[in-house]
Design a protein around this motif. Structure first.
Motif, PDB file in Angstrom:
ATOM      1  N   TRP A 106       1.126  -1.318   0.318  1.00 20.88           N
ATOM      2  CA  TRP A 106      -0.163   0.315  -0.304  1.00 20.88           C
ATOM      3  C   TRP A 106       1.284   1.502  -0.333  1.00 20.88           C
ATOM      4  CZ3 TRP A 106       0.597  -2.811   3.964  1.00 20.88           C
ATOM      5  CH2 TRP A 106       1.398  -2.788   5.364  1.00 20.88           C
ATOM      6  N   VAL A 107       0.005   2.282  -0.339  1.00 20.04           N
ATOM      7  CA  VAL A 107       1.147   3.883  -0.882  1.00 20.04           C
ATOM      8  C   VAL A 107       0.150   4.680  -0.479  1.00 20.04           C
ATOM      9  CG1 VAL A 107       1.777   5.310  -2.367  1.00 20.04           C
ATOM     10  CG2 VAL A 107       1.956   2.864  -2.596  1.00 20.04           C
ATOM     11  N   LEU A 108       0.680   5.068   1.099  1.00 22.00           N
ATOM     12  CA  LEU A 108      -0.070   6.663   1.413  1.00 22.00           C
ATOM     13  C   LEU A 108       0.883   7.609   1.008  1.00 22.00           C
ATOM     14  CD1 LEU A 108      -1.634   6.619   3.440  1.00 22.00           C
ATOM     15  CD2 LEU A 108       0.022   6.694   5.399  1.00 22.00           C
ATOM     16  N   ARG A 109      -0.325   8.537   1.048  1.00 18.87           N
ATOM     17  CA  ARG A 109      -0.546   9.803   0.225  1.00 18.87           C
ATOM     18  C   ARG A 109      -0.877  11.055   1.190  1.00 18.87           C
ATOM     19  NH1 ARG A 109      -0.604  11.230  -5.488  1.00 18.87           N
ATOM     20  NH2 ARG A 109       0.516  12.503  -5.134  1.00 18.87           N
ATOM     21  N   ASP A 110       0.025  11.781   1.749  1.00 18.09           N
ATOM     22  CA  ASP A 110      -0.547  13.425   2.996  1.00 18.09           C
ATOM     23  C   ASP A 110       0.406  14.378   2.347  1.00 18.09           C
ATOM     24  OD1 ASP A 110       1.541  12.741   3.921  1.00 18.09           O
ATOM     25  OD2 ASP A 110      -0.024  11.587   5.145  1.00 18.09           O
ATOM     26  N   ASP A 111       0.007  15.178   3.430  1.00 17.82           N
ATOM     27  CA  ASP A 111       0.861  16.138   3.058  1.00 17.82           C
ATOM     28  C   ASP A 111       2.305  16.429   3.691  1.00 17.82           C
ATOM     29  OD1 ASP A 111      -1.210  17.986   2.454  1.00 17.82           O
ATOM     30  OD2 ASP A 111      -2.076  18.480   4.698  1.00 17.82           O
ATOM     31  N   ASP A 112       2.638  14.644   4.264  1.00 16.94           N
ATOM     32  CA  ASP A 112       4.043  14.727   5.088  1.00 16.94           C
ATOM     33  C   ASP A 112       4.895  13.871   4.158  1.00 16.94           C
ATOM     34  OD1 ASP A 112       3.777  16.511   7.236  1.00 16.94           O
ATOM     35  OD2 ASP A 112       2.956  14.274   8.524  1.00 16.94           O
ATOM     36  N   ARG A 113       3.859  13.251   2.787  1.00 21.96           N
ATOM     37  CA  ARG A 113       4.534  12.446   1.305  1.00 21.96           C
ATOM     38  C   ARG A 113       3.609  12.340  -0.094  1.00 21.96           C
ATOM     39  NH1 ARG A 113       3.900   8.064   6.734  1.00 21.96           N
ATOM     40  NH2 ARG A 113       1.991   9.271   7.007  1.00 21.96           N
ATOM     41  N   PRO A 114       3.741  13.682  -0.293  1.00 24.12           N
ATOM     42  CA  PRO A 114       2.666  14.061  -1.233  1.00 24.12           C
ATOM     43  C   PRO A 114       3.058  12.727  -2.243  1.00 24.12           C
ATOM     44  CG  PRO A 114       5.049  16.043  -1.364  1.00 24.12           C
ATOM     45  CD  PRO A 114       4.970  14.541  -0.017  1.00 24.12           C
ATOM     46  N   ALA A 115       4.111  12.408  -2.188  1.00 25.15           N
ATOM     47  CA  ALA A 115       5.139  11.590  -3.716  1.00 25.15           C
ATOM     48  C   ALA A 115       4.621  10.195  -3.286  1.00 25.15           C
ATOM     49  CB  ALA A 115       6.929  11.334  -3.453  1.00 25.15           C
ATOM     50  N   GLY A 116       4.203  10.062  -1.892  1.00 25.66           N
ATOM     51  CA  GLY A 116       3.906   8.568  -1.688  1.00 25.66           C
ATOM     52  C   GLY A 116       4.919   7.548  -1.052  1.00 25.66           C
TER      53      GLY A 116
END
Length: 305
Positions: free
Chosen positions: A33-43
């Motif tokens: 799984w890939v998590l994307r958010d403000d801290d990890r925009p690239a995933g």
């Protein structure tokens, strides 16, 4: 950026694996799984099991990418009609393209183009229900469940008379995106035959360009995958494209397949399998059904107070 969780389910190695991956066993089902958010925009990529993925789903929009080999993306020509009638007509219009009994299949409806061609995604009801049971067992509720082909980069070019196709390769697995809602998954041993058949199906609507994206198959960021450019497969690909005057470009990435799919995920055009009997509304009603008598009695009691 809204928190997004992209879960990639793997194809079962056997029919037994698919049948047993429910209940407590589902918690140990392997997934990426890939998590994307403000801290990890690239995933950020994670490997583990579904239970671990569920722990990161809080507050996220959950998109589940299922194996492309398990879903057929097809098109059928039909006259314009209301969505409800279209949903009933498409499965039977597709019968000639399907190897299984249409009643054993779930057909998710996509868009209808100007030529009257309706795009759709076809999957075995047994397989779809197995995926849903796996998610349910770990408390995961998908907002979108769709074949992984919709994570392959695709751009609409209204100005161009010819379209542009994209192909993603990781190890011995490949994905081909031929349009907004068309494409397929294939094994690299079948690359030439798959591309030839796709060119034949396109007829006079061959693409102007084919972009090949080669992903890092082990996440090491090594240069091993760049060897595709000197492989027999690439030479065959180049010859086929040259014969059809199709511009071929190669894009070698350091990212893994899962990260690349998440970064390029095209939710706007993705065909969500969670339709009809498998829509979020229907799934919620199934959960409430055993409690309905108690809810009705509680409502009556409240009214009488």
């Amino acid at each position: 950026m809204r928190k997004q969780l992209f879960i990639q389910l793997f194809a079962p190695t056997s029919a037994h694996d698919s049948e047993e991956a429910s209940g407590e066993a589902a918690m140990a089902v392997p997934a990426s799984w890939v998590l994307r958010d403000d801290d990890r925009p690239a995933g950020s990529l994670f490997h583990g099991n579904l239970a671990e993925a569920a722990a990161q789903a809080v507050g996220a929009r959950v998109s589940v990418l299922v194996p492309g080999a398990d879903v057929l993306l097809a098109q059928v020509e039909l006259p314009a009609m209301k969505a409800q009638r279209l949903a009933k007509a498409v499965p039977y219009a597709l019968e000639e393209q399907l190897a299984e009994d249409v009643d054993a299949l779930h057909v998710a409806i996509g868009e209808q183009d100007k030529q009257g061609r309706v795009s759709n995604a076809v999957v075995s009801r047994t397989r779809l229900e197995a995926w849903l049971e796996q998610l349910k067992a770990v408390g995961l509720h998908a907002d979108v469940m769709t074949p992984e082909m919709f994570g392959v980069h695709w751009e609409q070019d209204d100005a161009a008379e010819q379209g542009r196709w994209s192909m993603m390769i990781e190890g011995q697995r490949g994905l081909l995106r031929t349009g907004a809602q068309t494409g397929l998954a294939f094994e690299m041993d079948n690359l030439s035959s798959v591309l030839k058949a796709s060119f034949d199906d396109a007829g006079d609507n061959l693409p102007a360009a084919l972009r090949v994206i080669v992903c890092d198959d082990d996440g090491s960021g090594s240069d091993s995958d760049s060897g595709f450019e000197t492989s027999d497969a690439y030479r065959s690909l180049a010859e086929m494209c040259a014969a059809q005057n199709i511009d071929l470009s190669l894009d070698v990435r350091d990212e893994t397949r899962s990260v690349t799919l998440a970064q390029s995920f095209d939710e706007q055009h993705a065909i969500n399998l969670l339709q009809g009997d498998y829509s979020r509304k229907q799934q919620f009603e199934k959960i409430l059904r055993p409690w309905r008598p108690a809810i009705i009695l509680l409502g009556l009691w409240l009214v009488m107070q």
